[in-house]
Design a protein around this motif. Sequence first.
Motif, short mmCIF file in Angstrom:
data_model
loop_
_atom_site.label_atom_id
_atom_site.label_comp_id
_atom_site.label_asym_id
_atom_site.label_seq_id
_atom_site.Cartn_x
_atom_site.Cartn_y
_atom_site.Cartn_z
N ASN A 310 27.33 43.68 41.36
CA ASN A 310 27.95 44.91 41.84
C ASN A 310 29.36 45.07 41.31
O ASN A 310 29.80 46.18 40.97
CB ASN A 310 27.96 44.93 43.38
N ALA A 311 30.09 43.95 41.24
CA ALA A 311 31.45 44.00 40.70
C ALA A 311 31.45 44.26 39.20
O ALA A 311 32.26 45.03 38.68
CB ALA A 311 32.19 42.70 41.01
N ALA A 312 30.49 43.62 38.49
CA ALA A 312 30.45 43.76 37.03
C ALA A 312 30.06 45.16 36.60
O ALA A 312 30.58 45.68 35.60
CB ALA A 312 29.48 42.74 36.44
N PHE A 313 29.15 45.79 37.34
CA PHE A 313 28.66 47.11 36.95
C PHE A 313 29.20 48.23 37.83
O PHE A 313 28.77 49.38 37.71
CB PHE A 313 27.13 47.13 37.00
N GLY A 314 30.14 47.89 38.72
CA GLY A 314 30.70 48.90 39.62
C GLY A 314 32.21 48.76 39.72
O GLY A 314 32.85 48.01 38.98
N PRO A 315 32.81 49.45 40.71
CA PRO A 315 34.27 49.44 40.83
C PRO A 315 34.83 48.27 41.64
O PRO A 315 36.04 48.12 41.74
CB PRO A 315 34.54 50.76 41.56
N SER A 325 31.15 31.56 35.09
CA SER A 325 30.59 30.87 33.94
C SER A 325 31.67 30.02 33.29
O SER A 325 32.84 30.02 33.71
CB SER A 325 30.06 31.88 32.93
N VAL A 326 31.29 29.29 32.25
CA VAL A 326 32.25 28.51 31.48
C VAL A 326 33.32 29.42 30.90
O VAL A 326 34.50 29.06 30.81
CB VAL A 326 31.54 27.72 30.36
N VAL A 327 32.92 30.63 30.51
CA VAL A 327 33.88 31.61 29.98
C VAL A 327 34.93 31.94 31.02
O VAL A 327 36.14 31.97 30.74
CB VAL A 327 33.15 32.89 29.52
N TYR A 427 28.80 37.87 31.27
CA TYR A 427 29.12 39.29 31.13
C TYR A 427 30.20 39.70 32.14
O TYR A 427 31.18 40.38 31.78
CB TYR A 427 27.86 40.13 31.35
N ALA A 428 30.04 39.26 33.40
CA ALA A 428 31.02 39.61 34.43
C ALA A 428 32.39 39.01 34.12
O ALA A 428 33.42 39.65 34.34
CB ALA A 428 30.53 39.12 35.79
N ASP A 429 32.40 37.78 33.58
CA ASP A 429 33.68 37.14 33.26
C ASP A 429 34.38 37.80 32.08
O ASP A 429 35.59 37.62 31.90
CB ASP A 429 33.45 35.65 32.96
N VAL A 434 37.80 37.34 37.10
CA VAL A 434 38.47 37.07 38.38
C VAL A 434 39.98 37.20 38.18
O VAL A 434 40.55 36.65 37.24
CB VAL A 434 38.13 35.65 38.87
N ALA A 435 40.62 37.98 39.06
CA ALA A 435 42.07 38.20 38.96
C ALA A 435 42.80 37.18 39.83
O ALA A 435 42.62 37.17 41.04
CB ALA A 435 42.41 39.62 39.39
N LEU A 436 43.61 36.34 39.20
CA LEU A 436 44.37 35.34 39.94
C LEU A 436 45.74 35.84 40.36
O LEU A 436 46.26 35.50 41.41
CB LEU A 436 44.55 34.07 39.10
#
Length: 437
Positions: A310-315, A325-327, A427-429, A434-436
Amino acid sequence: MLAFVIGVLIVVVGLALSIGLHEIGHLVPAKLFNVKVVQYMIGFGPTVWSRKKGETEYGIKAIPLGGYISMIGMFPPGKDGETKAASTGFFRGLVQDARDSSTDSITPGDEDRAFYKLAVWKRIIVMLGGPFMNLVLGVLLFGVLVTGFGIPRDNFVGSVSECALPASSARDTCEPGDPQAPGSLAGLKPGDRILSIDGTPITSWNDSTQIIRDHPGDPLAFVVERDGTSVDLTVTPMLSERPALDENGRVVTDASGKELTVEAGFVGIGPAAVRVQGPITEVLPTVGQQIQGVAGVILNLPQRMIDTANAAFGPGERDPNGPMSVVGVGRVAGEVAAAEQLEFVDRAAGIVGILASLNIALFVFNLIPLLPLDGGHIAGALWEGIRRGWAKLFKRPDPGPVDLAKLMPLTLGVAILLGAMSALLIYADIVKPVALF
């Protein structure tokens, strides 16, 4: 940029070493138990470098997302030793191919060195060796973090307000006539470490916030540490308009983004995070908390993956405590290393913490009782031990080894699922990291 690259490289090298030591955890007991190991590889895909020493080929492959050792005779032959029988159907073919590949790996004269012929306890040790190495590394790294760098504690008072202003106030400075804040009135000072409130131990700022907000008008017994000395204070929170908080201590907003407010207890103090070196006895409890956290993520993985999608494909925003992931891990390491707002010791401790957490994650994840993970082989060996022990107890014929090759269709499904989750996380990464800060 240089600091970012250095942070990423440190984690990449650390991950490669963790994988390499994981596989050594399998390799050493396998060789001690005289199992023939034909390959020790870090990575997957095309071989970048290899060298053969004795009967084992040691090498590095192009895709550094794991590793493996190849032991002969992973699966027992089919019934009556017929491993080459014709099979029809895709899933039956998978099972038969696994058996045939296992049988073909056994060279003449090495029949007694097959993995499946090991005693149950020896097979468990071989398969448990890899995760155990990650656990040892995690404990060592957390030991460095806890006793060397120290763990940030946010139960320190960072600021003390002189006056009490409601959350909706347009100003943030005190003026004559403003009521004095309870914390200042009681004598709290910046640098105080809150140890307990009304007998309740305080380990985090959220602990103290909840108690204060729930007790407006009630005198509370504060015990704080100041310059190494315990100080007793009585603080009476006042009822005030404060921002509404969720269960994680985050400010709640409405659909338009405006902060919601509630009437709650208010003292007028702000937090500060201070690194506190702990005793060696604190290391294992810290590791235990990390294991519990990773296990919680795994148990709730379906919902976590839905939230990530939902986060990757949405707001929506990514959960900083969710899977990566490792990325994503590499990117976080780079951001920590390049964060100018952090002191050097905080950046170094952050990198060590990432590597420590990675090893604990590898330990827990590999113990999931599903093939092709180590936990699947351990579960199969345990089931075989139970079956054989039961047969021996009731004087029945030995049922023989458990044929894990029959689980190859399930193994394929697990592998496809893991691949799909990895692709989604990568893809999400990339598109919604993730915002630190």
